[in-house]
Scaffold this motif. Structure first.
Motif, PDB file in Angstrom:
ATOM      1  N   ALA A 228      76.782 -37.565 109.787  1.00  0.00           N
ATOM      2  CA  ALA A 228      76.172 -36.885 108.648  1.00  0.00           C
ATOM      3  C   ALA A 228      77.203 -36.009 107.958  1.00  0.00           C
ATOM      4  N   MET A 229      78.058 -35.408 108.759  1.00  0.00           N
ATOM      5  CA  MET A 229      79.074 -34.543 108.162  1.00  0.00           C
ATOM      6  C   MET A 229      80.043 -35.343 107.306  1.00  0.00           C
ATOM      7  N   ARG A 230      80.172 -36.652 107.609  1.00  0.00           N
ATOM      8  CA  ARG A 230      81.061 -37.458 106.783  1.00  0.00           C
ATOM      9  C   ARG A 230      80.359 -37.884 105.499  1.00  0.00           C
ATOM     10  N   ALA A 231      79.033 -37.747 105.483  1.00  0.00           N
ATOM     11  CA  ALA A 231      78.326 -38.080 104.251  1.00  0.00           C
ATOM     12  C   ALA A 231      78.331 -36.901 103.279  1.00  0.00           C
ATOM     13  N   PHE A 232      78.539 -35.676 103.749  1.00  0.00           N
ATOM     14  CA  PHE A 232      78.667 -34.531 102.831  1.00  0.00           C
ATOM     15  C   PHE A 232      79.761 -34.795 101.815  1.00  0.00           C
ATOM     16  N   GLY A 273      91.684 -42.156 115.932  1.00  0.00           N
ATOM     17  CA  GLY A 273      90.643 -41.197 115.555  1.00  0.00           C
ATOM     18  C   GLY A 273      90.783 -40.733 114.118  1.00  0.00           C
ATOM     19  N   ALA A 274      91.829 -41.208 113.428  1.00  0.00           N
ATOM     20  CA  ALA A 274      92.035 -40.747 112.051  1.00  0.00           C
ATOM     21  C   ALA A 274      90.902 -41.190 111.130  1.00  0.00           C
ATOM     22  N   SER A 275      90.185 -42.278 111.514  1.00  0.00           N
ATOM     23  CA  SER A 275      89.130 -42.774 110.633  1.00  0.00           C
ATOM     24  C   SER A 275      88.044 -41.719 110.423  1.00  0.00           C
ATOM     25  N   GLY A 276      87.895 -40.817 111.415  1.00  0.00           N
ATOM     26  CA  GLY A 276      86.907 -39.755 111.275  1.00  0.00           C
ATOM     27  C   GLY A 276      87.286 -38.737 110.212  1.00  0.00           C
ATOM     28  N   LEU A 277      88.560 -38.717 109.860  1.00  0.00           N
ATOM     29  CA  LEU A 277      89.035 -37.704 108.911  1.00  0.00           C
ATOM     30  C   LEU A 277      89.093 -38.216 107.486  1.00  0.00           C
ATOM     31  N   VAL A 278      89.118 -39.558 107.378  1.00  0.00           N
ATOM     32  CA  VAL A 278      89.407 -40.154 106.082  1.00  0.00           C
ATOM     33  C   VAL A 278      88.488 -39.619 104.998  1.00  0.00           C
ATOM     34  N   ALA A 279      87.187 -39.436 105.382  1.00  0.00           N
ATOM     35  CA  ALA A 279      86.226 -38.934 104.415  1.00  0.00           C
ATOM     36  C   ALA A 279      86.760 -37.682 103.730  1.00  0.00           C
ATOM     37  N   TYR A 280      87.290 -36.766 104.519  1.00  0.00           N
ATOM     38  CA  TYR A 280      87.741 -35.493 103.957  1.00  0.00           C
ATOM     39  C   TYR A 280      89.071 -35.620 103.229  1.00  0.00           C
ATOM     40  N   VAL A 281      89.920 -36.520 103.737  1.00  0.00           N
ATOM     41  CA  VAL A 281      91.188 -36.732 103.032  1.00  0.00           C
ATOM     42  C   VAL A 281      90.896 -37.271 101.627  1.00  0.00           C
ATOM     43  N   VAL A 282      89.973 -38.234 101.562  1.00  0.00           N
ATOM     44  CA  VAL A 282      89.592 -38.778 100.258  1.00  0.00           C
ATOM     45  C   VAL A 282      88.993 -37.669  99.387  1.00  0.00           C
ATOM     46  N   LEU A 283      88.142 -36.853 100.008  1.00  0.00           N
ATOM     47  CA  LEU A 283      87.503 -35.772  99.254  1.00  0.00           C
ATOM     48  C   LEU A 283      88.540 -34.838  98.633  1.00  0.00           C
TER      49      LEU A 283
END
Ligand SMILES: Nc1ncnc2c1ncn2[C@@H]1O[C@H](COP(=O)(O)OP(=O)(O)OP(=O)(O)O)[C@@H](O)[C@H]1O
Ligand SMILES: [Mg+2]
Lengths: 303, 246, 371
Positions: A228-232, A273-283
């Motif tokens: 859910a946090m990656r959907a923010f 584990g970097a895939s978990g961060l991608v959302a925020y990097v893109v953001l």
């Protein structure tokens, strides 16, 4: 020639999985955006709605079958959403958007703590009909659960876009989002618009949570809240008040995450584990270029 | 009598803005409310349309009724359903919705698709330019067209009382007079209109009665001809400001 | 209209402060290691929480990433001051230099956030700051050579010139032996007092006024000639410095740093401290931090005597869970009904009244309009 084909199919698999994952993120982000548009609150309790829905789905479906479980999960999350608005936010003395958003964070802490306590160290299986089956198609392998997720999400998203455009509920929501005073002047029942939006946001999060807990994920675990946090970022990426923005933001993040997950092994120890961060990097990348998101309306404040 | 305000007092926090104001507007009548900037005209309208609370204001004393509706106690939905519509200062049309969607927003408190469609047709005949631009974005309308849209939106809920806050704001004199003429026409069909105006010439030309607000009070009431001499108003406004300071 | 005069009893506030200080200085002479540990933890979090109170309460910049600054301070101190071993590298700087370096580098990290923070209004910033939490926890987990990975790394003890804060030497003061905890207590107290005084001065000054105005309305502040992005950046840098200082303190007293201490939950706890303390209040942050950080320790200690909880089993209410329920509940109640928070209680005790401030301030009549 053979290795080349292998590369292509692997990439296609990653993209297809990404689209499916992204459609789930879109679903979560859309619920988040609906709540934001209706009430101006950034719902930090969204991850607890998702976890509550998935948890109830798993526990009820163990006894009464999957469909009943799913229904129970969706209703629980919707009720939790409505409860948050009707019982907590409505009675808050601090009515500022920041205050109410922080208040929803408090709801999140309580709900997540309680569900985590109930789950303990277990992983609850979903008992979903597609389980771990996969589809093979032209050399591409995709879990059936992902296809189902994509189909359900696409249907729901289309349905909501139509509701928004063509119903009075949709118009009421768009008017309240644009100008709360005008909404009051034309007699929009703001209270009802608010709590229905919270309930709908909760229900959509529960559905997405159910699919996110399904194969290839192991089942319902507290760490589901991370999804859910990656959907923010997906919602903020799209501009937070924009419906198409939520869709595009969700898809972008889903695809980026899935592609990274496929190739992060090549990035060495730091990459795993970097895939978990991608959302925020893109953001961050998008926000640096477009501070109001991809589709957000520039907000003109009155001083 | 349609709209009756008795001894109304309004505060924002500890600042008293409206002080013991009484007004009446009858069916088919236009009451023009004049007064300096910041004298509390908008505040008075907000008090009547139950939107004062969202600005941090409060009706501290007095009563306001429209038909059987207690305007100071009712919520915004009940006020609209009772047949009171408020066209806010600055028009406040929703720029990224279409013209038609803006109109339909005005009917959100009304039930019955057929009734709403008929109403929309009436409003399109009142403001033909809106019908021409129905599908276009409302934000692209000119100022005058936006004012027509704002009035049309308010009319969608079948009101019997219309509160108009500075419809001439920022419009060319010709357009402002056109809109005033339409308001006169609506009123002649039976609507009670409370018209807040800065443009005294236009207000005096269409109004049936005039009330002047100064220092939060009604400092003068009368027929438009009583105020035809510009010096009367100038004096009243000054008097209002002097009282405000004390 | 003139407001009724504020009641102010000048003696009482100062007397209370002096009394509290005397008690705090005397504490290590009388209490055992458990209470010292509780107090030290509270002090470390209090220092960090003051920084967050300035950023969120005064400047209106919602941050869910404050623990990242604490973690940055703690890890950088351990890296700069620690020795290289088989698993982790360290630069072996003298501890005072390492502490200073950790704080300065974290301030730089705060400044690095400014391109993002300058472009985002309060709420958006809350979500963006989540990103910082996830990136930082990734770094702490994966940069094993610097951080020791999931297992964490050892923290070198502090030495300031002749003052040795390790357990290698024992000071004897008034016949009481001062071990590491007693010594760190005195250090923590000094740091907290300094941090508090500096924060008060900053907030009372012109910069503080600018931050307040920015919180109430960014556009309004800009119209008054305030360079909004610069003040936003400075709010971040101040928060980073306070966070890092608290982090170094926390590292010193635990002697070992692990990633979990600085994740999402820790950041949320810091926000809870500030809200319970009363947003916008510097002095409220201190009791807020004491409450939130001490509660789980106290409950764990009394676990046997509290029904419902016990040490083992996973479906049973553990001390951590119970204390989370309690302070999250208090957090909700504070926002809903008493945004003055603990600060109001302090004010009642001291006999001064401050105007109550809301989280975002601003008139409810300010509606954003789409243009
Ligand atoms: N939301 C608010 N909170 C506090 N004070 C307000 C608020 N809105 C208006 N006021 C104050 O109340 C007074 C009356 O304001 P109001 O907007 O009603 O005046 P007005 O007569 O409509 O002026 P104008 O002709 O400029 O539109 C002013 O002094 C104004 O500063
Ligand atoms: Mg006005």
């Amino acid at each position: 020639m053979k290795w080349k084909k292998h590369l292509v199919t692997r990439f296609l698999e990653a993209v297809l999985n990404g689209v499916s994952l992204g459609s789930l993120y879109s679903l979560i982000a859309l619920g988040f955006v609906i709540i934001f548009r209706a009430t101006g609150v950034m719902n930090f309790a969204h991850s607890s709605f998702l976890l509550a829905g998935a948890y109830v789905t798993a526990t009820v479906s163990a006894k009464s079958g999957f469909l009943v479980g799913l229904l129970a999960g969706v209703v629980t999350a919707a009720a939790l959403g409505a409860f948050t608005q009707l019982v907590i936010l409505r009675f808050s003395k601090d009515k500022s958007h920041l205050g109410l958003s922080v208040l929803s964070l408090g709801v999140n802490i309580l709900a997540v703590t309680e569900i985590t306590r109930r789950i303990g160290d277990n992983t609850l299986p979903l008992h979903d009909p597609w389980a771990a089956s996969v589809w093979q198609f032209a050399g591409i392998t995709v879990p059936v659960s992902r296809i189902a997720a994509l189909a359900v999400a696409a249907a729901l998203l289309t349905g909501f876009l139509l509701l928004f455009r063509f119903t009075r509920w949709g118009l009421a929501l768009r008017v309240s989002a644009a100008d709360r005073e005008v909404a009051a002047l034309v007699g929009v029942p703001m209270g009802r618009v608010s709590w229905t939006s919270w309930a709908i946001g909760g229900a959509m999060a529960a559905l997405a949570g159910m699919f996110l807990a399904g194969f290839p994920a192991p089942g319902v675990e507290p760490s589901l809240t991370n999804s859910a946090m990656r959907a923010f970022p997906a919602a903020v990426l799209g501009g937070l008040d924009s419906i198409p923005g939520a869709l595009v933001g969700g898809l972008a993040i889903g695809i980026a995450e899935s592609v990274t997950a496929t190739y992060e092994g090549h990035l060495g120890g730091f990459g795993s584990g970097a895939s978990g961060l991608v959302a925020y990097v893109v953001l961050f990348a998008v926000l640096l270029l477009r501070p109001d998101g991809l589709f957000g309306t520039k907000v003109v404040s009155r001083v | 009598m349609v709209l009756a305000v008795e001894n109304l007092t309004v505060r924002y926090g500890s600042a008293q803005v409206i002080n013991n104001v009484s007004l009446r507007v009858e069916r088919g009548e236009i009451l023009a409310l004049l007064g300096n900037n910041g004298v509390g005209k908008t505040t008075l309208l907000r008090a009547l349309s139950a939107t004062l609370g969202m600005h941090g204001g409060k009706a501290a004393a007095g009563t306001a009724h429209h038909a059987t509706c207690d305007l100071l106690r009712a919520n915004a939905v009940a006020v609209v359903r009772s047949g009171l519509a408020h066209v806010p200062e600055g028009r406040r049309i929703i720029a990224n919705l279409s013209v038609e969607e803006n109109l339909m927003a005005g009917a959100l408190a009304v039930r019955g698709a057929a009734k709403i469609a008929a109403r929309r047709a009436t409003i399109y005949s009142l403001f033909p330019v809106l019908a021409e631009r129905a599908r276009g974005r409302a934000g692209l309308l000119s100022g005058g067209e936006q004012q027509m849209l704002a009035i049309g939106r308010a009319l969608m809920s079948h009101p019997s009382v219309l509160l108009l806050d500075e419809p001439s704001l920022g419009l060319a004199p010709l357009v402002a007079r056109q809109i005033a003429a339409t308001v006169r026409q609506i009123s002649d069909e039976g609507m009670a209109v409370l018209l807040v105006e800065q443009n005294t010439r236009i207000a005096l030309s269409v109004a049936d009665r005039v009330a002047v607000l100064g220092g939060g009070r009604v400092v003068a009431q009368g027929r438009p001809k009583d105020f035809a001499d510009g010096r009367v108003l100038a004096e009243l406004s000054l008097g209002g400001r002097a009282r405000e300071r004390s | 209209m003139s407001e009724p005069r504020r009641r102010r009893l000048p003696g009482r506030g100062q007397a209370l402060t002096v009394g509290l200080l005397v008690v705090a200085v005397a504490t290590p002479f009388y209490v055992g290691p458990f209470w010292l540990q509780v107090g030290l933890t509270a002090m470390a979090y209090a220092v960090a929480a003051i920084g967050l109170a300035i950023q969120v309460g005064v400047a209106g910049q919602l941050s869910l990433a404050h623990a990242v600054f604490m973690g940055s301070g703690a890890y950088l101190y351990s890296f700069l001051g620690g020795a290289s071993t088989g698993q982790v590298t360290g630069l072996g700087w003298p501890p005072w230099l390492a502490a200073l370096g950790a704080i300065v580098l974290t301030a730089l990290l705060g400044a690095l956030c400014s391109p993002i923070s300058a472009r985002l209004r309060g709420l958006y910033l809350g979500v963006a700051s989540l990103g910082l939490v996830f990136i930082a926890s990734h770094v702490m987990q994966r940069f094993g050579a610097l951080t020791g990975g999931p297992g964490g790394r050892e923290v070198p003890p502090l030495r300031l010139g002749p003052l040795d804060f390790s357990d290698d030497t024992t000071w004897v003061i008034a016949n009481v032996p001062f071990h590491q905890a007693e010594k760190l207590w005195m250090l923590g107290l000094a740091v907290l007092a300094g941090a508090y005084l500096v924060a008060r001065r900053m907030v009372a000054g012109r910069g503080g006024l600018a931050l307040h105005m920015m919180r109430d309305s960014e556009i309004g502040a800009a119209a008054m000639g305030i360079t909004v992005w610069r003040y936003k950046a400075s709010a971040f840098v101040i928060a980073a410095v306070y966070g890092a200082t608290g982090g170094v303190l926390l590292a010193l007293l635990t002697g070992w740093v692990v990633p979990e201490s600085f994740g999402f939950d820790a950041s949320v706890n810091l926000l809870i401290m500030v809200v319970i303390g009363g947003l916008g209040s510097i002095r409220g942050a201190i009791p807020g931090a004491v409450f939130v950080s001490a509660l789980p320790l106290l409950i764990a200690r009394q676990a046997q005597s509290i029904p419902l909880i016990s040490g083992t089993g996973d479906s049973i209410l553990g001390p951590g869970t119970l204390s989370t329920f309690l302070y999250a509940g208090l957090f909700i109640v504070t926002i809903m009904f008493a945004s003055g928070g603990l600060d109001r209680l302090v004010a009642l005790a001291v006999g001064t009244r401050r105007p109550q401030r809301r989280i975002a301030g601003g008139l409810p009549g300010k509606y954003a309009q789409e243009g």
